[in-house]
Design a protein around this motif. Structure first.
Motif, short mmCIF file in Angstrom:
data_model
loop_
_atom_site.label_atom_id
_atom_site.label_comp_id
_atom_site.label_asym_id
_atom_site.label_seq_id
_atom_site.Cartn_x
_atom_site.Cartn_y
_atom_site.Cartn_z
N SER A 7 0.86 -1.17 -0.07
CA SER A 7 0.01 -0.07 -0.08
C SER A 7 0.79 1.37 0.09
O SER A 7 1.64 1.48 0.72
CB SER A 7 -0.89 -0.09 1.23
N GLY A 8 0.76 2.03 -0.83
CA GLY A 8 1.18 3.38 -0.93
C GLY A 8 2.83 3.51 -1.18
O GLY A 8 3.27 2.66 -1.88
N MET A 9 3.25 4.70 -1.55
CA MET A 9 4.69 4.84 -1.68
C MET A 9 4.96 6.06 -0.88
O MET A 9 4.11 6.94 -0.77
CB MET A 9 4.79 5.29 -3.16
N PHE A 10 6.35 5.99 -0.36
CA PHE A 10 6.68 6.98 0.81
C PHE A 10 7.71 7.71 0.21
O PHE A 10 8.35 8.54 1.34
CB PHE A 10 6.45 6.39 2.01
N ASN A 57 -3.28 0.34 -5.51
CA ASN A 57 -4.25 -0.03 -4.55
C ASN A 57 -4.90 0.64 -3.70
O ASN A 57 -5.97 0.84 -3.47
CB ASN A 57 -3.63 -1.21 -3.25
N VAL A 58 -4.20 2.05 -3.38
CA VAL A 58 -4.70 3.21 -2.76
C VAL A 58 -5.31 4.03 -3.94
O VAL A 58 -6.42 4.40 -3.64
CB VAL A 58 -3.61 3.87 -2.13
N TYR A 59 -4.79 4.19 -5.20
CA TYR A 59 -5.55 4.79 -5.96
C TYR A 59 -6.72 4.24 -6.46
O TYR A 59 -7.84 5.07 -6.66
CB TYR A 59 -4.45 5.03 -7.33
N VAL A 60 -6.95 3.11 -6.45
CA VAL A 60 -8.39 2.47 -6.90
C VAL A 60 -9.26 3.00 -5.96
O VAL A 60 -10.55 3.31 -6.28
CB VAL A 60 -8.28 0.78 -7.21
N ASP A 61 -9.27 2.66 -4.68
CA ASP A 61 -10.17 3.09 -3.65
C ASP A 61 -9.54 3.90 -2.36
O ASP A 61 -9.18 3.21 -1.44
CB ASP A 61 -10.95 1.75 -3.16
#
Ligand SMILES: [Ca+2]
Length: 321
Positions: A156-159, A179-183
């Protein structure tokens, strides 16, 4: 029976996807884990495809005793975006595994998550390798399970910890992870839930060092295991499209972490999920400031650095074993 007690119980919430398929292989074959359920969601492909693909992998492994429950067919509030990356016509790097014959679990994935958590309070970890729509809906439907979930390990995500996080961004905005972008609303609900969350972002999951060596790839080819040939074919599939081998095993990092937490070094920071449309939709915004930090944002454990050779050894051992 006694051995089972020592295993870490997980629910794998996924959207197979070639790398989710390999994550299922690792989770099911690991002696350290007990897979209580596989729940599927819209993500890489529509939920009917991701559900069938999860079943296909379990049938390939001869583990149809593990229930597969079909989940959310779309994000909580948004339309389904188009994935810029292809997993092939079948969503499994064109391995074209046989159609499944085992029936799906009669329960909806959201209900199965709730039931498994309630039946094993404090014991079950959720490994999330997909948009978080199912998990967020379970928390909305049964908020009392929040305190019963042992933790969530998510791809999940990128930091912004290294160039890979940005260069390999998978969402359809410049710096978001798929995964974050979709929902993003679902991700925001889960990030803000207070449940212990380990977010393994693209910083570690798409790192260049995740690539398998020629020797590893040859070992896959020579193996008598179907799952090894699946991975071998997937690597050729992505290579043929100009991508590198890491694409076939991104989601495996979350399962590897569930098996052995020393695989990824983590640190805690305050993170917010961007849910507004535009340039940064789906970004996981970290507050790295020494002063004036937004402490109202949830504290999340972020993957900083992985032991890539240990990860690859584990992957190869489980796939070939
Ligand atoms: Ca996935």
């Amino acid at each position: 029976m006694e051995e089972k007690e020592l295993k870490k119980k997980i629910i794998l919430d996924c959207d197979p996807g070639m790398d989710d398929s390999m994550a299922i292989v690792m989770a099911v074959k690991s002696p350290a884990l007990q897979v209580m359920a596989i729940t599927t969601v819209n993500g890489n492909y529509p939920v009917d495809v991701t559900s069938a693909n999860a079943q296909k992998v379990l049938e390939l492994l001869g583990r149809t005793d593990i229930p597969v429950a079909r989940g959310m067919a779309e994000p909580m509030f948004r339309d389904i975006p188009k994935d810029p990356f292809t997993h092939g016509k079948d969503g499994q790097a064109e391995n074209f595994l046989p159609n499944p014959v085992t029936p799906l679990c009669e329960k909806h994935a959201v209900d199965l998550i709730i039931d498994v958590i309630k039946a094993n309070p404090g014991e079950v970890y959720i490994v999330s390798t997909a948009p978080m729509s199912n998990i967020a809906m379970a928390l909305k439907k049964a908020p009392e399970i929040k305190g019963m979930i042992a933790g969530i390990y998510a791809i999940s995500g990128m930091f912004g910890l290294n160039a890979y996080a940005f260069a390999n961004a998978t969402g359809d905005t410049p710096q978001s992870e798929w995964n974050v972008y979709v929902d993003p609303e679902a991700a925001s609900i889960v990030y803000n839930s207070g449940i212990d969350l380990v977010a393994l972002g693209l910083d570690v999951a798409t790192h260049f060092d995740v690539n398998l060596t020629e020797k590893d790839i040859e070992r896959l080819r020579l193996s008598d295991k179907k799952e090894a040939h699946f991975l071998y074919n997937a690597i050729h599939f992505v290579n043929g499209r100009g991508f590198e081998a890491y694409c076939t095993v991104i989601d495996c990092m979350a399962v590897a972490y569930a098996i052995d937490e020393t695989i990824v070094e983590t640190f805690e920071a305050h993170v917010g999920v961007e849910t507004k449309d535009g340039l940064t939709l789906g970004n996981t915004v970290v507050d790295y400031r020494h002063h004036h930090v937004w402490s109202h944002l949830p504290l999340v454990k972020i993957g900083k650095k992985a032991d890539y050779s240990k990860f690859l050894n584990m992957l190869m051992e489980l796939v070939l074993g």
